[in-house]
Design an enzyme around this catalytic site. Structure first.
Site: not given
Ligand code: DOR
Length: 440
Positions: A59-60, A233, A306, A310
């Site tokens: 996730h970028f 996952h 994955d 954040h």
């Molecule tokens: O822990 C996670 N974070 N699992 C996800 O499915 C989405 C991801 C995120 O986009 O933060």
């Protein structure tokens, strides 16, 4: 530009071989072949030379959440960790659920990605017709959140799920957690703890049952419709009964494990709190051991990250408001090498799960193996120079779940499309990543 990497321990296609690899004009010439006249000689000094990692789940955050991460920052972090190609997830803003949003991401990556890239098309409860019209050359697959997580992309309409599984020829990559069950578990935790739910409740809320109900449904749908399913996952011993042993080539149903689920177990909630909170949750020591067994016996085909950054401020919130997800691309290879050093799997298996298997599974053209004519996506890993996990960190969020640790190996050099883009802690200029192409 031609060069020959000599004195390398080349890890490729199930073997480790001491020798040299020659590259010309971005492509591999071969192993132990004469280099072109005038080629530069690079001494690997006994380090491992591997195909660059292909991370099939990151996730970028761009567009929409650039305060957390951007394609530019995270692709650099990836290259510093030996990842040369990535497949990015659709829970951005706007969601990658239309052809326009997909084109926009490609334009952004073409301008700013250091690594090679591809994007998942996101399923929603109301874009089935768009999914049917996806140009298969443009998307690595369709991502279906069969469980709610970051980004409000839950697909829980059974008719839509039937429609996706019965119609798309693309790889369907699923996030499997049964949302009604996890809501019940969460309500029970709120009843018990009020607003102060301990982070250690995360795997009890997002439980084995939560995972199994959803992943067994995905497998049932795929079997019934003959769909090409890749369950992302996996975290529980119980789900592993859903998957077959054997080589990835030819499988219709495949599975992925992630580096953090292979590294941490539920004892980490006490020490790391929200910094190990992710969806699906990190579970027990026994679950982790079972996932390792499945990596070794090929019920699990691929290892990815994955990578889900954040900010520290966001992560500082209490349970329920601190978002789930960890930044991992920089430390994926380094953390996996710790398992090689500990005898949990071999260097050959590491390369199989992180490079060969994703290339074969998605039908990526000319990448993922050290073969003549393939792109020279390469990483040189020194197994005896340690790397502190803390500094310097390249992901924009500026923290790591591995904080305080010291990895026993070091990524010395990473080449993308034949260009040396990272060396001994420094990034080097170059032309940027390319769009992944697929043979389908
Ligand atoms: O822990 C996670 N974070 N699992 C996800 O499915 C989405 C991801 C995120 O986009 O933060």
């Amino acid at each position: 530009m031609a060069y020959q990497i000599v004195n390398a321990r080349i890890v490729n296609e199930g073997a480790i071989h001491g020798g040299s690899l020659s590259v010309d004009d971005g492509r591999i010439l071969g192993i132990d072949v004469p280099p072109p006249p005038g080629a530069e000689v690079i001494d690997a000094a006994g380090s491992y030379l591997l195909p660059g990692l292909i991370d099939d789940q990151v996730h970028f955050r761009e567009p929409g959440f650039e305060h957390k991460a951007t394609i530019e920052t995270e692709s650099r972090a990836a290259v510093s960790g030996g990842i040369t190609s990535y497949m990015e997830m659709p829970n951005t803003n706007p969601q990658t659920a239309t052809a326009e949003a997909m084109a926009d991401k490609h334009a952004r990556a073409a301008a700013r990605s250091m690594a090679n890239y591809s994007f998942f098309f996101g399923a929603t409860n109301d874009n089935l017709e768009e999914i049917k019209r996806i140009d298969p050359a443009l998307a690595c697959g369709v991502k279906v959140f069969m469980g709610s997580s970051t980004g409000n992309m839950l697909v829980d309409d059974e008719t839509v799920l039937e429609g996706i599984f019965s119609s798309t020829p693309l790889v369907i990559a699923t996030h499997c957690e049964h949302t009604p069950t996890l809501k019940i578990n969460e309500a029970a935790a709120r009843e018990r703890f009020g607003d102060a739910i301990p982070f250690s409740q995360h795997p009890i809320i997002r439980s084995v049952e939560v995972c199994y109900r959803s992943s067994s449904l995905a497998v049932e749908l795929a079997r019934r419709h003959g769909a090409r399913l890749h369950v992302l996952h996996l975290t529980t011993a119980r789900e592993l009964e859903l998957f077959d042993r054997g080589p990835v080539a030819g499988k219709r149903i495949t599975a992925e494990a992630c580096v953090h689920h292979l590294f941490f177990d539920d004892t980490a909630y006490a020490t790391h709190g929200s910094h190990v909170v992710c969806n699906p949750a990190i579970k027990t020591t026994a679950d982790r051991a079972a996932i390792w067994e499945a990596v070794r016996d090929d019920r699990i085909d691929v290892i990815a990250t994955d990578h889900a950054p954040h900010t520290l401020e966001e992560k500082a919130g209490p349970y329920g408001s601190a978002p789930a997800g960890l930044p991992l691309v920089q430390h994926s290879l380094l953390s996996l090498f710790e398992h090689v050093a500990a005898g949990r799997f071999t260097m050959e298996q590491l390369v199989q799960k992180t490079s060969h298997a994703p290339a074969t599974l998605f039908g990526i053209r000319d990448r993922g193996y050290l073969r003549p004519g393939y792109w020279a996506d390469l990483v040189l890993l020194d197994p005896s120079s340690p790397t502190p996990a803390d500094a310097p960190l390249h992901a924009k969020c500026g923290w790591s779940p591995f904080a305080g640790m010291r990895f026993s190996s070091q990524v010395r050099m990473t080449w993308v499309n034949g260009e040396l883009r990272y060396q001994d802690g420094r990034f080097l200029p170059g032309s940027g990543g390319r769009r992944l192409e697929f043979d389908r």
